[in-house]
Design a protein around this motif. Structure first.
Motif, PDB file in Angstrom:
ATOM      1  N   GLY A   1       0.779  -1.220   0.000  1.00  0.00           N
ATOM      2  CA  GLY A   1       0.000   0.000   0.000  1.00  0.00           C
ATOM      3  C   GLY A   1       0.817   1.279   0.000  1.00  0.00           C
ATOM      4  O   GLY A   1       0.254   2.370   0.148  1.00  0.00           O
ATOM      5  N   LYS A   2       2.108   1.136  -0.172  1.00  0.00           N
ATOM      6  CA  LYS A   2       2.970   2.319  -0.132  1.00  0.00           C
ATOM      7  C   LYS A   2       3.661   2.512  -1.486  1.00  0.00           C
ATOM      8  O   LYS A   2       3.579   1.686  -2.380  1.00  0.00           O
ATOM      9  CB  LYS A   2       4.033   2.140   0.958  1.00  0.00           C
ATOM     10  N   GLY A   3       4.354   3.626  -1.565  1.00  0.00           N
ATOM     11  CA  GLY A   3       5.137   3.893  -2.764  1.00  0.00           C
ATOM     12  C   GLY A   3       6.442   3.124  -2.754  1.00  0.00           C
ATOM     13  O   GLY A   3       6.676   2.263  -1.907  1.00  0.00           O
ATOM     14  N   LEU A   4       7.288   3.444  -3.690  1.00  0.00           N
ATOM     15  CA  LEU A   4       8.572   2.781  -3.821  1.00  0.00           C
ATOM     16  C   LEU A   4       9.664   3.675  -3.238  1.00  0.00           C
ATOM     17  O   LEU A   4       9.666   4.880  -3.465  1.00  0.00           O
ATOM     18  CB  LEU A   4       8.894   2.489  -5.277  1.00  0.00           C
TER      19      LEU A   4
ATOM     20  N   TRP B   1      11.416  -2.690 -15.425  1.00  0.00           N
ATOM     21  CA  TRP B   1      11.314  -3.260 -14.089  1.00  0.00           C
ATOM     22  C   TRP B   1      11.210  -4.782 -14.104  1.00  0.00           C
ATOM     23  O   TRP B   1      10.577  -5.368 -14.986  1.00  0.00           O
ATOM     24  CB  TRP B   1      10.063  -2.727 -13.397  1.00  0.00           C
ATOM     25  N   GLY B   2      11.804  -5.380 -13.087  1.00  0.00           N
ATOM     26  CA  GLY B   2      11.488  -6.752 -12.782  1.00  0.00           C
ATOM     27  C   GLY B   2      10.174  -6.801 -12.011  1.00  0.00           C
ATOM     28  O   GLY B   2       9.660  -5.770 -11.555  1.00  0.00           O
TER      29      GLY B   2
ATOM     30  N   TYR C   1       3.926   5.694 -14.057  1.00  0.00           N
ATOM     31  CA  TYR C   1       3.963   4.256 -14.264  1.00  0.00           C
ATOM     32  C   TYR C   1       2.645   3.658 -13.782  1.00  0.00           C
ATOM     33  O   TYR C   1       1.972   4.194 -12.914  1.00  0.00           O
ATOM     34  CB  TYR C   1       5.087   3.606 -13.455  1.00  0.00           C
TER      35      TYR C   1
ATOM     36  N   PHE D   1       1.742   5.153 -10.272  1.00  0.00           N
ATOM     37  CA  PHE D   1       2.810   5.828  -9.534  1.00  0.00           C
ATOM     38  C   PHE D   1       3.399   6.948 -10.371  1.00  0.00           C
ATOM     39  O   PHE D   1       3.668   6.788 -11.557  1.00  0.00           O
ATOM     40  CB  PHE D   1       3.925   4.849  -9.172  1.00  0.00           C
TER      41      PHE D   1
ATOM     42  N   LEU E   1       6.512  -2.621 -13.164  1.00  0.00           N
ATOM     43  CA  LEU E   1       5.925  -1.336 -13.504  1.00  0.00           C
ATOM     44  C   LEU E   1       6.161  -1.034 -14.979  1.00  0.00           C
ATOM     45  O   LEU E   1       7.204  -1.393 -15.542  1.00  0.00           O
ATOM     46  CB  LEU E   1       6.548  -0.214 -12.665  1.00  0.00           C
TER      47      LEU E   1
ATOM     48  N   PHE F   1       9.469   8.334  -5.709  1.00  0.00           N
ATOM     49  CA  PHE F   1       8.118   7.951  -6.077  1.00  0.00           C
ATOM     50  C   PHE F   1       7.085   8.502  -5.103  1.00  0.00           C
ATOM     51  O   PHE F   1       7.348   8.647  -3.910  1.00  0.00           O
ATOM     52  CB  PHE F   1       7.990   6.423  -6.122  1.00  0.00           C
ATOM     53  N   GLY F   2       5.895   8.775  -5.654  1.00  0.00           N
ATOM     54  CA  GLY F   2       4.749   9.079  -4.823  1.00  0.00           C
ATOM     55  C   GLY F   2       4.191   7.821  -4.192  1.00  0.00           C
ATOM     56  O   GLY F   2       4.670   6.711  -4.456  1.00  0.00           O
ATOM     57  N   GLN F   3       3.156   7.985  -3.364  1.00  0.00           N
ATOM     58  CA  GLN F   3       2.572   6.862  -2.621  1.00  0.00           C
ATOM     59  C   GLN F   3       1.649   6.013  -3.479  1.00  0.00           C
ATOM     60  O   GLN F   3       1.223   4.941  -3.059  1.00  0.00           O
ATOM     61  CB  GLN F   3       1.798   7.398  -1.420  1.00  0.00           C
ATOM     62  N   GLY F   4       1.318   6.487  -4.649  1.00  0.00           N
ATOM     63  CA  GLY F   4       0.478   5.699  -5.551  1.00  0.00           C
ATOM     64  C   GLY F   4      -0.991   6.061  -5.474  1.00  0.00           C
ATOM     65  O   GLY F   4      -1.486   6.552  -4.463  1.00  0.00           O
TER      66      GLY F   4
ATOM     67  N   GLN G   1       1.264  -0.160 -12.239  1.00  0.00           N
ATOM     68  CA  GLN G   1       1.722  -1.435 -11.684  1.00  0.00           C
ATOM     69  C   GLN G   1       0.549  -2.394 -11.618  1.00  0.00           C
ATOM     70  O   GLN G   1      -0.450  -2.114 -10.949  1.00  0.00           O
ATOM     71  CB  GLN G   1       2.319  -1.244 -10.286  1.00  0.00           C
TER      72      GLN G   1
END
Lengths: 112, 113
Positions: free
Chosen positions: A41-44, A102-103, B35, B90, B43, B104-107, B37
């Protein structure tokens, strides 16, 4: 086709173990490779960035290596902790359109 | 230090509706990107921008529009939502596109019904 592969898709280890996450990529002509962490639920969050001219980068208990000739990068986590549980993503930039490829990630679970 | 801020965090749309996902960064980064996901996949890049007034398509641009009128903002517009656009989106920024780390933002979790 330029692709990034991460195996295994999931990994579960006891707390305290040292572990290695793998990332493989086609085509050795990369700009850079980055390791990210993603919590549910979070960003990267960027962990380590390795330029094409570098062999490794270190940050705290994390060490990432890069071997372009074999198309591989590893993320070494020392003395794993439950707080390290997350999905770890590897991403590569190959060309000047700045696109991160991305993987699919490795979901890591550290058991207390 | 806010970093990259995305709004909303969650959204449910009906098929055919349009909406804009907002993205703002306060780090004066030139490069911004969007992006999506999807489960079991990496992504994928939708659109990117190397500076104000400059945008370009990524791997999966169909059904999305972007604009970059300021350095800080990079909104993503869904023109006519489709169930295939159900995904987590994202926004990211970096100083340059190739040699600096991406933030990155939180999505935004979008569901199209």
């Amino acid at each position: 086709k330029q692709e990034v592969t991460q195996i295994p898709a999931a990994l579960s280890v006891p707390e305290g173990e040292n572990l290695v996450l793998n990332c493989s990529f086609t085509d050795s002509a990369i700009y850079n490779l980055q390791w990210f962490r993603q919590d549910p639920g979070k960003g990267l969050t960027s962990l380590l960035l390795i330029q094409s001219s570098q062999r490794e980068q270190t940050s705290g208990r994390l060490n990432a290596s890069l071997d372009k000739s074999s198309g591989r990068s590893t993320l070494y986590i020392a003395a794993s902790q439950p707080g390290d549980s997350a999905t770890y993503l590897c991403a590569v930039i190959w060309d000047s359109n700045y696109q991160l490829i991305w993987g699919a990630g490795t979901k890591l679970i550290i058991k207390p | 230090n806010a970093g990259v801020t995305q709004t909303p965090k969650f959204q449910v749309l009906k098929t055919g509706q349009s909406m804009t996902l907002q993205c703002a960064q306060d780090m004066n980064h030139e490069y911004m990107s969007w992006y999506r996901q999807d489960p079991g996949m990496g992504l994928r890049l939708i659109h990117y921008s190397v500076g104000a007034g400059i945008t370009d398509q990524g791997e999966v641009p169909n059904g999305y529009n972007v604009s970059r009128s300021t350095t800080e903002d990079f909104p993503l517009r869904l023109l006519s939502a489709a169930p295939s656009q159900t995904s987590v989106y994202f926004c990211a920024s970096s100083v340059t596109g190739t040699n600096t780390e991406a933030f990155f933002g939180q999505g935004t979790r979008l569901t199209v019904v």
